[in-house]
Design an enzyme around this catalytic site. Structure first.
Site, PDB file in Angstrom:
ATOM      1  N   SER A 189      -3.850  12.276   1.904  1.00  0.00           N
ATOM      2  CA  SER A 189      -2.614  12.158   1.119  1.00  0.00           C
ATOM      3  C   SER A 189      -2.645  10.940   0.199  1.00  0.00           C
ATOM      4  CB  SER A 189      -1.416  12.122   2.068  1.00  0.00           C
ATOM      5  OG  SER A 189      -0.195  12.227   1.381  1.00  0.00           O
ATOM      6  N   ASP A 336       0.950  12.513  -5.501  1.00  0.00           N
ATOM      7  CA  ASP A 336       0.060  11.747  -4.626  1.00  0.00           C
ATOM      8  C   ASP A 336      -1.265  12.497  -4.480  1.00  0.00           C
ATOM      9  OD1 ASP A 336       1.078  13.826  -3.101  1.00  0.00           O
ATOM     10  OD2 ASP A 336       1.113  12.681  -1.245  1.00  0.00           O
ATOM     11  N   ASP A 338      -2.730  14.549  -2.389  1.00  0.00           N
ATOM     12  CA  ASP A 338      -2.818  15.980  -2.081  1.00  0.00           C
ATOM     13  C   ASP A 338      -1.681  16.775  -2.701  1.00  0.00           C
ATOM     14  OD1 ASP A 338      -0.846  14.986  -0.360  1.00  0.00           O
ATOM     15  OD2 ASP A 338      -1.320  16.432   1.210  1.00  0.00           O
ATOM     16  N   ASP A 340       1.626  16.839  -2.314  1.00  0.00           N
ATOM     17  CA  ASP A 340       2.829  17.344  -1.641  1.00  0.00           C
ATOM     18  C   ASP A 340       4.027  16.448  -1.940  1.00  0.00           C
ATOM     19  OD1 ASP A 340       2.107  15.171  -0.075  1.00  0.00           O
ATOM     20  OD2 ASP A 340       2.086  16.272   1.824  1.00  0.00           O
TER      21      ASP A 340
END
Length: 545
Positions: A189, A336, A338, A340
């Protein structure tokens, strides 16, 4: 989960075609197709036949709050009864080859391939080959971990489809859409490049149940008795039963098409800045907004394996703020690693955080009659200014502990349609089962075009109080929050603040750290109250020097 979705899910799980089901129920294939697309409902006698055929209760079929899982119903929440060792609220994460190794990744793959092919844990017939889809972000180590997980899966007899570099929400979407047994996302992340993680997503596109995570951990620790396995290891697939590993980049492309399909307006009038954090969204985000007609201006979209999140993305929003202002753009979105999360920037170059985004989307859904129970789900970290602004428009705010996972569980359990975190995780249940940065950005832009207003005006009713946080590394975080003198000072501070703000003291979920957070009318007051609490913690001997 609608009745139609349940019928389609159970039909696929039991390897029954629409034609076969129509013959079993003595109806036309078109009728089955209409049921599954929710265009019509089966008559009650057919509901009873479906219930008997699939061996579930009529309540499980008809109640939209009951989700039909492919496997056993397993507890989701991290609570008193289930404690995990490696898997936190967002997967197994840590520094690569120090905390998280390629061996861990291989073993996780071995377990998942065995578990999702095992009739004991699933509704599948003996001999079933599990299907697992894998995505990854742009970290150098993501390739190593992806191949290790895939090798473990294939060694256990599962078939593997590789999405390659893609976002976490795209994996969640494809798992649901294409009926995979589970999905794996290789990402840490918003963490720096040298960290990585393994997120496992269940067949409903949700985060893995803790009961399954506990079994994975038992295998990682060599506790085969817990898995009721005889011998020294899980059985290996042999000959034609060894799993196949295939390219599935077409799945990623269909996810892009899905996002594009959700927009109702052309964005050709807008100049939009995007900060992709040198991460998973570096190609997808631009493709979506280009297809919708926007003039896109992208920064931090040149990943080299080492620069993901490096002074970029939603955790370094100051870069996009300057970029939007300097280039006179209409708005901007930062993601960010990834993707999400999403943090927005208005036309003046000012940050629009997750709290303000959730306010805007609550207004949007309420106007559309789609904000269930007129309620927004947030965490305890959301600003008090958001709660006050929501009250003015007749929207309630219920809160959970920190973590988008807990937000989603509350939404599921109580039937809410919108929730999220101040950090930019926003879950719009109608469209996704996880936070989706690009989806959030599209919906924010849709509201701007629908209302024909600037972003700054749409979020102006939210007056956020200054909020400061201090992370304190301590010898025993549980002892700190239970300490009587610390609690007394914490209570005293909250009494002094009164209705003008609040103070929070909580433990980190992953580090030996306690977090002191204070909201007050001024930054100076925040700092002063934080120091009062910190000084007691230090005086009590808990602070690591």
């Amino acid at each position: 989960m609608t009745l139609g979705e349940k019928i389609a899910h159970l039909r696929i799980v039991n390897d029954i075609s629409q034609e076969q089901l129509s013959k079993l129920l003595n109806v036309s294939r078109q009728s089955v197709s209409k049921w599954e697309s929710d265009e019509s409902l089966p008559q009650i006698d057919k509901v009873l036949e479906l219930s008997e055929l699939f061996k579930i209760t009529t309540d499980e079929l008809l109640n939209p709050n009951i989700v039909i899982h492919r496997g056993k119903k397993l507890p989701m929440s991290i609570g008193e009864d289930i404690k995990t060792k490696y898997f936190g609220t967002d997967g197994f994460r840590g520094e690569v080859n120090i905390v998280l190794t390629a061996d861990h990744a291989y073993k996780i793959g071995r377990f998942l391939g065995w578990f999702y092919s095992n009739p004991k844990y699933t509704l599948q017939k003996p001999g079933y080959r599990a299907r697992v889809v894998i995505g990854k972000d742009t970290r150098r180590s993501s390739y190593m971990l992806e191949y290790a997980v895939a090798a473990g899966l294939a060694a256990s007899g599962a078939d593997v489809d590789l999405l390659h570099v893609t976002t976490t929400p795209s994996v969640s979407y494809i798992v649901r859409q294409d009926c995979f047994d589970c999905g794996v996302m290789i990402t840490a992340s918003h963490n720096p490049f040298y960290d990585n993680g393994i997120k496992v997503i269940n067949c409903n596109g949700e985060k893995l149940e803790d009961a399954v995570a506990v079994l994975i951990e038992a295998y990682l620790d060599g506790d085969l008795k817990k898995l009721e396995i005889e011998g020294n290891d899980l059985p290996f697939a042999t000959k034609e039963n060894i799993g196949c590993i295939s390219d599935y980049s077409s799945g990623r492309n269909r996810y892009v098409g899905y996002l594009i399909s959700l927009a109702k307006h052309s964005m050709k009038s807008l100049r939009i800045g995007l900060d992709t954090s040198n991460g998973a969204s570096w190609m997808i985000a631009k493709n979506v907004f280009d297809a919708l007609g926007a003039q896109t201006f992208v920064i931090n979209n040149d990943p080299n394996g080492l620069n993901i999140n490096l002074n970029a993305g939603s955790t370094h929003i100051e870069n996009l703020c300057k970029f939007v202002k300097d280039n006179k753009l209409d708005l901007g979105f930062a993601f960010d690693g990834d993707c999400d999360r999403c943090i927005a920037v208005d036309e003046n170059g000012h940050e629009v955080d997750g709290d303000k985004i959730m306010y805007l989307l609550a207004c949007k859904l309420k106007a559309e009659g789609a904000l269930e129970k007129s309620t927004l789900v947030t965490t305890i970290m959301s600003n008090s200014g958001l709660t006050k602004a929501l009250k003015q428009i007749g929207v309630k705010n219920v809160q959970t502990k920190v973590g988008d996972r807990f937000v989603f569980e509350r939404m599921q359990n109580d039937g809410y349609s919108l929730g999220g975190e101040q950090s930019g995780h926003v879950i719009i249940k109608k469209y996704a089962t996880t936070g989706d940065g690009i989806l959030t950005a599209v919906m924010v832009t849709e509201e701007i075009l629908s209302k024909k207003e600037k972003l700054s005006k749409l979020v102006a009713p939210v007056h956020l109080l200054p909020q400061k946080m201090k992370n304190v590394r301590v010898t025993n975080k549980a002892a700190v929050v239970d300490d009587e003198m610390v609690q007394a000072k914490f209570k005293e501070v909250n009494e002094e603040i009164g209705d003008n703000g609040r103070a929070l003291l909580r433990q980190s979920g992953t580090e030996p750290v306690v977090r002191i957070m204070v909201e007050c009318p001024t930054v100076a007051e925040c700092d002063a109250y934080i120091e009062k609490i910190y000084n007691v913690i230090k005086k009590r001997g808990y602070v690591c020097e």
